[in-house]
Write a protein that holds these residues in place. Structure first.
Motif, PDB file in Angstrom:
ATOM      1  N   ASN A  80       0.986  -1.221  -0.040  1.00 20.36           N
ATOM      2  CA  ASN A  80       0.051   0.143  -0.101  1.00 20.36           C
ATOM      3  C   ASN A  80       0.846   1.217  -0.068  1.00 20.36           C
ATOM      4  N   ASN A  81       0.837   1.944  -1.167  1.00 19.27           N
ATOM      5  CA  ASN A  81       1.661   3.245  -1.253  1.00 19.27           C
ATOM      6  C   ASN A  81       0.444   4.416  -0.932  1.00 19.27           C
ATOM      7  N   THR A  82       0.911   5.316  -0.181  1.00 18.58           N
ATOM      8  CA  THR A  82       0.233   6.623  -0.087  1.00 18.58           C
ATOM      9  C   THR A  82       1.040   7.788  -0.283  1.00 18.58           C
ATOM     10  N   ASN A  84       3.070  10.262  -3.040  1.00 22.94           N
ATOM     11  CA  ASN A  84       2.743  10.706  -4.119  1.00 22.94           C
ATOM     12  C   ASN A  84       4.004  10.450  -5.133  1.00 22.94           C
ATOM     13  N   TYR A 111       0.491   7.393  -5.413  1.00 22.91           N
ATOM     14  CA  TYR A 111      -0.652   7.270  -4.701  1.00 22.91           C
ATOM     15  C   TYR A 111      -1.448   8.757  -5.490  1.00 22.91           C
ATOM     16  N   GLN A 115      -6.794   4.672  -2.399  1.00 26.09           N
ATOM     17  CA  GLN A 115      -6.032   3.341  -2.029  1.00 26.09           C
ATOM     18  C   GLN A 115      -6.027   2.500  -3.424  1.00 26.09           C
ATOM     19  N   GLY A 156       2.188  10.587   3.966  1.00 27.02           N
ATOM     20  CA  GLY A 156       2.344   9.049   3.285  1.00 27.02           C
ATOM     21  C   GLY A 156       3.332   8.175   3.750  1.00 27.02           C
TER      22      GLY A 156
END
Length: 171
Positions: A80-82, A84, A111, A115, A156
């Motif tokens: 999961n990459n949050t 940018n 991101y 999600q 993030g």
């Protein structure tokens, strides 16, 4: 009278060779590896940096009984990459001499406000399970891709969770 009763008793021929057909097929599920890296940890002295995590030992593959009975292993990964910014994550499987046996790669998009979980399952069986039996270490290499520059206040994180389902055959 007792002799007469015993002659009518029930009995069957016992087959002790049945023990040779006995098989156990246990399945184990365990956590493999996990990390969460905040965006600001990709910045060192104001400069963006790729990351390499030191090799993690695979202790379970050192057990002779485990190696003998291992038939298959499924590695499940969730990313999961949050942040940018896009990333490439390479998981390197190394032998005892730090020689590369295999690379498992993930392309992780930047991101964009919603999600997007990246999931992948790697199945090790047949010749590939033999390679896994030789694996002694696992190393993570995280390479940054496109996206705006990061700084100490960038929001993030990049998260990875993984598990292993291991199938044994004991005869």
């Amino acid at each position: 009278m007792l002799l007469m009763l015993l002659s009518f008793s029930c009995s069957s021929k016992l087959d002790f060779d049945q023990v040779n057909d006995f098989k156990l097929e246990p399945v184990f599920i365990a956590n493999l590896s996990a990390f969460e890296i905040p965006a600001n940890q990709f910045v060192v002295n104001g400069m963006e940096q790729n990351m390499v995590f030191g090799a993690k030992d695979f202790d379970i593959f050192r057990d002779a009984s485990f190696q003998k009975n291992l038939r298959r292993a499924d590695f499940f990964f969730e990313i999961n990459n949050t942040i940018n910014k896009s990333y490439t994550i390479d998981i390197l499987l190394l032998d005892g001499n730090d020689q590369l046996l295999e690379t498992i790669s993930f392309i992780v998009p930047a991101y964009s406000g919603t999600q997007k979980l990246i999931t992948q399952t790697e199945v090790f069986e047949n010749a590939r399970v033999d390679l896994l039996k030789r694996t002694k270490k696992m190393e993570f290499v995280i390479t940054m891709g496109a996206g705006p520059a990061l700084n100490a206040n960038s929001p993030g994180s990049l998260k990875l969770r993984s598990s292993a389902t291991v199938y044994l055959l004991v005869e």
